[in-house]
Design a protein around this motif. Structure first.
Motif, PDB file in Angstrom:
ATOM      1  N   ALA A   1      28.058   6.913 -35.373  1.00  0.00           N
ATOM      2  CA  ALA A   1      26.901   7.142 -34.501  1.00  0.00           C
ATOM      3  C   ALA A   1      27.351   7.411 -33.062  1.00  0.00           C
ATOM      4  CB  ALA A   1      25.962   5.941 -34.550  1.00  0.00           C
ATOM      5  N   LEU A   2      28.322   6.655 -32.588  1.00  0.00           N
ATOM      6  CA  LEU A   2      28.836   6.884 -31.233  1.00  0.00           C
ATOM      7  C   LEU A   2      29.535   8.235 -31.128  1.00  0.00           C
ATOM      8  CD1 LEU A   2      30.254   3.324 -30.453  1.00  0.00           C
ATOM      9  CD2 LEU A   2      28.271   4.400 -29.390  1.00  0.00           C
ATOM     10  N   LEU A   3      30.230   8.639 -32.179  1.00  0.00           N
ATOM     11  CA  LEU A   3      30.886   9.945 -32.178  1.00  0.00           C
ATOM     12  C   LEU A   3      29.874  11.081 -32.183  1.00  0.00           C
ATOM     13  CD1 LEU A   3      33.853   9.294 -34.644  1.00  0.00           C
ATOM     14  CD2 LEU A   3      34.028   9.985 -32.245  1.00  0.00           C
ATOM     15  N   VAL A   4      28.774  10.914 -32.916  1.00  0.00           N
ATOM     16  CA  VAL A   4      27.713  11.937 -32.922  1.00  0.00           C
ATOM     17  C   VAL A   4      27.165  12.131 -31.515  1.00  0.00           C
ATOM     18  CG1 VAL A   4      25.360  12.436 -33.710  1.00  0.00           C
ATOM     19  CG2 VAL A   4      27.074  11.608 -35.338  1.00  0.00           C
ATOM     20  N   ALA A   5      26.863  11.007 -30.853  1.00  0.00           N
ATOM     21  CA  ALA A   5      26.357  11.092 -29.480  1.00  0.00           C
ATOM     22  C   ALA A   5      27.422  11.658 -28.546  1.00  0.00           C
ATOM     23  CB  ALA A   5      25.905   9.714 -29.000  1.00  0.00           C
ATOM     24  N   GLY A   6      28.675  11.219 -28.722  1.00  0.00           N
ATOM     25  CA  GLY A   6      29.752  11.679 -27.852  1.00  0.00           C
ATOM     26  C   GLY A   6      30.012  13.170 -27.971  1.00  0.00           C
ATOM     27  N   SER A   7      29.893  13.718 -29.178  1.00  0.00           N
ATOM     28  CA  SER A   7      30.110  15.158 -29.359  1.00  0.00           C
ATOM     29  C   SER A   7      29.065  15.964 -28.603  1.00  0.00           C
ATOM     30  CB  SER A   7      30.088  15.506 -30.849  1.00  0.00           C
ATOM     31  OG  SER A   7      28.795  15.259 -31.409  1.00  0.00           O
TER      32      SER A   7
ATOM     33  N   THR B   1      22.211  13.486 -22.140  1.00  0.00           N
ATOM     34  CA  THR B   1      21.408  12.665 -23.047  1.00  0.00           C
ATOM     35  C   THR B   1      22.099  12.477 -24.390  1.00  0.00           C
ATOM     36  OG1 THR B   1      20.209  14.603 -23.903  1.00  0.00           O
ATOM     37  CG2 THR B   1      19.278  13.488 -21.973  1.00  0.00           C
ATOM     38  N   GLY B   2      23.206  13.198 -24.609  1.00  0.00           N
ATOM     39  CA  GLY B   2      23.851  13.129 -25.916  1.00  0.00           C
ATOM     40  C   GLY B   2      22.913  13.636 -26.985  1.00  0.00           C
ATOM     41  N   SER B   3      22.793  12.894 -28.081  1.00  0.00           N
ATOM     42  CA  SER B   3      21.868  13.262 -29.153  1.00  0.00           C
ATOM     43  C   SER B   3      20.554  12.507 -29.041  1.00  0.00           C
ATOM     44  CB  SER B   3      22.524  12.980 -30.508  1.00  0.00           C
ATOM     45  OG  SER B   3      23.063  11.665 -30.545  1.00  0.00           O
ATOM     46  N   PHE B   4      20.303  11.895 -27.864  1.00  0.00           N
ATOM     47  CA  PHE B   4      19.059  11.164 -27.627  1.00  0.00           C
ATOM     48  C   PHE B   4      18.090  12.025 -26.834  1.00  0.00           C
ATOM     49  CE2 PHE B   4      22.294   7.966 -28.320  1.00  0.00           C
ATOM     50  CZ  PHE B   4      21.660   7.026 -29.107  1.00  0.00           C
ATOM     51  N   ASN B   5      16.969  11.426 -26.452  1.00  0.00           N
ATOM     52  CA  ASN B   5      15.949  12.151 -25.699  1.00  0.00           C
ATOM     53  C   ASN B   5      16.041  11.934 -24.196  1.00  0.00           C
ATOM     54  OD1 ASN B   5      14.817  13.248 -28.014  1.00  0.00           O
ATOM     55  ND2 ASN B   5      13.393  11.545 -28.304  1.00  0.00           N
ATOM     56  N   ASN B   6      16.753  10.889 -23.747  1.00  0.00           N
ATOM     57  CA  ASN B   6      16.938  10.683 -22.313  1.00  0.00           C
ATOM     58  C   ASN B   6      18.248   9.932 -22.062  1.00  0.00           C
ATOM     59  OD1 ASN B   6      16.458   7.689 -21.964  1.00  0.00           O
ATOM     60  ND2 ASN B   6      14.474   8.233 -22.844  1.00  0.00           N
ATOM     61  N   PRO B   7      18.764   9.983 -20.844  1.00  0.00           N
ATOM     62  CA  PRO B   7      20.071   9.381 -20.556  1.00  0.00           C
ATOM     63  C   PRO B   7      20.118   7.877 -20.756  1.00  0.00           C
ATOM     64  CG  PRO B   7      19.419  10.908 -18.813  1.00  0.00           C
ATOM     65  CD  PRO B   7      18.226  10.713 -19.679  1.00  0.00           C
ATOM     66  N   ASN B   8      19.008   7.178 -20.478  1.00  0.00           N
ATOM     67  CA  ASN B   8      19.019   5.722 -20.618  1.00  0.00           C
ATOM     68  C   ASN B   8      19.200   5.292 -22.071  1.00  0.00           C
ATOM     69  OD1 ASN B   8      18.688   5.181 -17.866  1.00  0.00           O
ATOM     70  ND2 ASN B   8      16.480   5.440 -17.998  1.00  0.00           N
ATOM     71  N   GLN B   9      18.629   6.055 -23.003  1.00  0.00           N
ATOM     72  CA  GLN B   9      18.833   5.748 -24.416  1.00  0.00           C
ATOM     73  C   GLN B   9      20.301   5.893 -24.789  1.00  0.00           C
ATOM     74  OE1 GLN B   9      16.134   8.606 -26.117  1.00  0.00           O
ATOM     75  NE2 GLN B   9      14.432   7.153 -26.236  1.00  0.00           N
TER      76      GLN B   9
ATOM     77  N   ARG C   1      42.656   1.495 -35.479  1.00  0.00           N
ATOM     78  CA  ARG C   1      42.010   2.363 -36.463  1.00  0.00           C
ATOM     79  C   ARG C   1      41.499   3.599 -35.737  1.00  0.00           C
ATOM     80  NH1 ARG C   1      39.310  -2.548 -37.461  1.00  0.00           N
ATOM     81  NH2 ARG C   1      39.933  -3.671 -39.344  1.00  0.00           N
ATOM     82  N   LEU C   2      41.764   4.765 -36.290  1.00  0.00           N
ATOM     83  CA  LEU C   2      41.392   6.013 -35.625  1.00  0.00           C
ATOM     84  C   LEU C   2      39.887   6.103 -35.409  1.00  0.00           C
ATOM     85  CD1 LEU C   2      42.159   8.740 -34.473  1.00  0.00           C
ATOM     86  CD2 LEU C   2      42.027   9.693 -36.803  1.00  0.00           C
ATOM     87  N   LEU C   3      39.102   5.806 -36.444  1.00  0.00           N
ATOM     88  CA  LEU C   3      37.654   5.935 -36.327  1.00  0.00           C
ATOM     89  C   LEU C   3      37.096   4.935 -35.325  1.00  0.00           C
ATOM     90  CD1 LEU C   3      35.061   7.274 -37.264  1.00  0.00           C
ATOM     91  CD2 LEU C   3      34.955   5.637 -39.166  1.00  0.00           C
ATOM     92  N   GLY C   4      37.573   3.694 -35.389  1.00  0.00           N
ATOM     93  CA  GLY C   4      37.078   2.676 -34.464  1.00  0.00           C
ATOM     94  C   GLY C   4      37.436   2.984 -33.023  1.00  0.00           C
ATOM     95  N   LEU C   5      38.674   3.433 -32.775  1.00  0.00           N
ATOM     96  CA  LEU C   5      39.092   3.769 -31.416  1.00  0.00           C
ATOM     97  C   LEU C   5      38.323   4.977 -30.895  1.00  0.00           C
ATOM     98  CD1 LEU C   5      42.966   3.273 -31.614  1.00  0.00           C
ATOM     99  CD2 LEU C   5      41.251   1.733 -30.636  1.00  0.00           C
ATOM    100  N   ALA C   6      38.081   5.952 -31.770  1.00  0.00           N
ATOM    101  CA  ALA C   6      37.300   7.120 -31.366  1.00  0.00           C
ATOM    102  C   ALA C   6      35.868   6.719 -31.035  1.00  0.00           C
ATOM    103  CB  ALA C   6      37.319   8.169 -32.477  1.00  0.00           C
ATOM    104  N   GLY C   7      35.320   5.762 -31.794  1.00  0.00           N
ATOM    105  CA  GLY C   7      33.978   5.267 -31.500  1.00  0.00           C
ATOM    106  C   GLY C   7      33.912   4.567 -30.156  1.00  0.00           C
ATOM    107  N   LEU C   8      34.929   3.736 -29.870  1.00  0.00           N
ATOM    108  CA  LEU C   8      34.980   3.057 -28.573  1.00  0.00           C
ATOM    109  C   LEU C   8      35.085   4.060 -27.425  1.00  0.00           C
ATOM    110  CD1 LEU C   8      37.336   0.029 -29.339  1.00  0.00           C
ATOM    111  CD2 LEU C   8      34.927  -0.095 -28.697  1.00  0.00           C
ATOM    112  N   ALA C   9      35.958   5.057 -27.578  1.00  0.00           N
ATOM    113  CA  ALA C   9      36.109   6.068 -26.536  1.00  0.00           C
ATOM    114  C   ALA C   9      34.813   6.841 -26.326  1.00  0.00           C
ATOM    115  CB  ALA C   9      37.247   7.021 -26.900  1.00  0.00           C
ATOM    116  N   SER C  10      34.115   7.159 -27.413  1.00  0.00           N
ATOM    117  CA  SER C  10      32.836   7.866 -27.301  1.00  0.00           C
ATOM    118  C   SER C  10      31.793   6.999 -26.611  1.00  0.00           C
ATOM    119  CB  SER C  10      32.334   8.280 -28.689  1.00  0.00           C
ATOM    120  OG  SER C  10      33.213   9.202 -29.293  1.00  0.00           O
ATOM    121  N   GLY C  11      31.827   5.687 -26.896  1.00  0.00           N
ATOM    122  CA  GLY C  11      30.894   4.778 -26.242  1.00  0.00           C
ATOM    123  C   GLY C  11      31.124   4.709 -24.746  1.00  0.00           C
TER     124      GLY C  11
END
Length: 379
Positions: free
Chosen positions: A121-127, A141-149, A172-182
């Motif tokens: 989910a974090l990677l989807v928003a990060g992309s 806004t990422g994949s959301f409707n506003n920046p605060n979300q 873990r590659l996926l976990g680290l990528a998720g953290l970086a995206s967050g």
């Protein structure tokens, strides 16, 4: 493991950042998560081992009070508009209780599903953040409707991933990528409250890793990796990340000066009588000229909309969750809680998932520790 329940949970978490419909309307994640809750409910039928935890009891009483306030104002005002906000509380409660049982039954496998789902989910928003930064968007806004979300979801997601590994992230590659995206989502959204909360999460992370050489070395390795990812995003967007941060910092003094009116705290000050039992969340024209938008604070909104009982039960729920948690977990969870002082984050399902995971992990570990102590002390 119940494959249907596991699949629905994974889908619900993975789609958590994908908003296809207007804010407040059901999203794809909601359908998957309510299906997961239904599966877990069916699995629980006839299970004599089920026990009501203090966390679930207090949370349930809070939701019950919210429903009673909504029902009362529905009868008084003769409108059903008060029940829409109550649906969020009830939905999150059902999903949270289902997740609590899932974690209790499947343990490490359940944690792996949550870790992977939140990371995706974090990677989807990060992309989407990277695409918008490349286009020169001021506040993404990422994949959301506003920046605060985006900012709040990223902040809660980072805390969830850290807690699942007890604030000692594994390589873990996926976990680290998720953290970086967050981290990227927090910075790209340019939310001052989220960045302030992120500092507390970073402090909690440092506290958890500073005592052991191995973990501290890993911390020193991970920080440059995460910051390097943000730096790459800034360079690829021609410095848009840095420009967004500078613009928000320049606005910080004016935002602090106007927080009272901008966040609708003046509604409580001018109608303090509603703080006793609550005004509900509807028919805001009752509070003219202090109506307009909702109150932008989880705590002030709970006090005004659901009174002292509602706010008291909410704070008690948080206290129960954190009561036995280590100090570094307090610092980490304080990140989303600080954010909630100037934003209403109680409708976010990931926030309640965060509390469920915190209760499960640190209540269980404290129980195990106490049992081990009893064994060691016995003759």
């Amino acid at each position: 493991m119940n494959l249907i329940g596991a699949l629905l949970l994974f889908l619900g978490l993975s789609l958590g950042s994908l908003y296809l419909f207007p804010s407040g309307a059901p999203q794809l994640t909601d359908f998957a998560l309510i299906g997961f809750a239904g599966v877990m409910l069916v699995m629980s039928l006839g299970d004599e081992r089920l026990k009501v935890s203090p966390f679930a009891l207090c949370w349930g009483l809070m939701v019950l009070w919210v429903v009673l306030v909504c029902l009362g104002w529905t009868l008084v005002m003769e409108t059903t508009s008060f029940f829409r906000p109550a649906q969020f509380f009830l939905f999150n409660f059902l999903v949270g209780i289902a997740l609590l049982r899932f974690l209790g039954v499947y343990g490490e496998r359940a944690k792996a599903i949550i870790r992977n789902g939140v990371s995706i989910a974090l990677l989807v928003a990060g992309s989407q953040v990277l695409v918008q930064l490349a286009m020169g968007v001021n506040r993404t806004t990422g994949s959301f409707n506003n920046p605060n979300q985006l900012a709040y979801f990223s902040l809660c997601g980072v805390v969830v991933l850290l807690m699942l590994d007890d604030f000692h992230p594994r390589m873990r590659l996926l976990g680290l990528a998720g953290l970086a995206s967050g981290v990227l989502g927090i910075l790209a959204a340019s939310s001052l409250a989220a960045m302030g909360g992120g500092v507390l999460v970073l402090i909690g992370w440092a506290m958890a890793n500073a005592k052991q050489v191995k973990h501290f070395a890993r911390l020193l390795l991970l920080i440059p990796l995460l910051l390097g990812g943000v730096l790459v995003a800034n360079i690829s967007s021609d410095g848009q990340v840095l420009r967004n941060l500078e613009a928000r910092m320049d606005r910080a003094p004016s935002k602090v000066d106007s927080v009272y009116e901008e966040r609708k705290f003046d509604r409580l000050m001018n109608f303090p009588e509603y703080a006793i039992f609550g005004a509900g969340e509807g028919e805001s024209e009752r509070f003219a000229p202090y109506d307009g938008h909702e109150i932008h604070s989880s705590y002030v909104n709970m006090l005004f909309a659901y009174g002292l009982p509602g706010l008291g039960l909410f704070l008690l729920t948080i206290a129960i969750v954190l009561r036995r948690a280590p100090l570094y977990v307090w610092a980490g969870v304080a990140g989303p809680l600080i954010y909630s002082t100037t934003h209403n984050g109680l409708r976010s399902t990931l926030f309640w998932i965060l509390l469920v995971i915190c209760w499960h992990l640190y209540r269980q570990s404290s129980v195990a520790t106490s049992r081990q102590g009893l064994i060691l002390d016995s003759p």
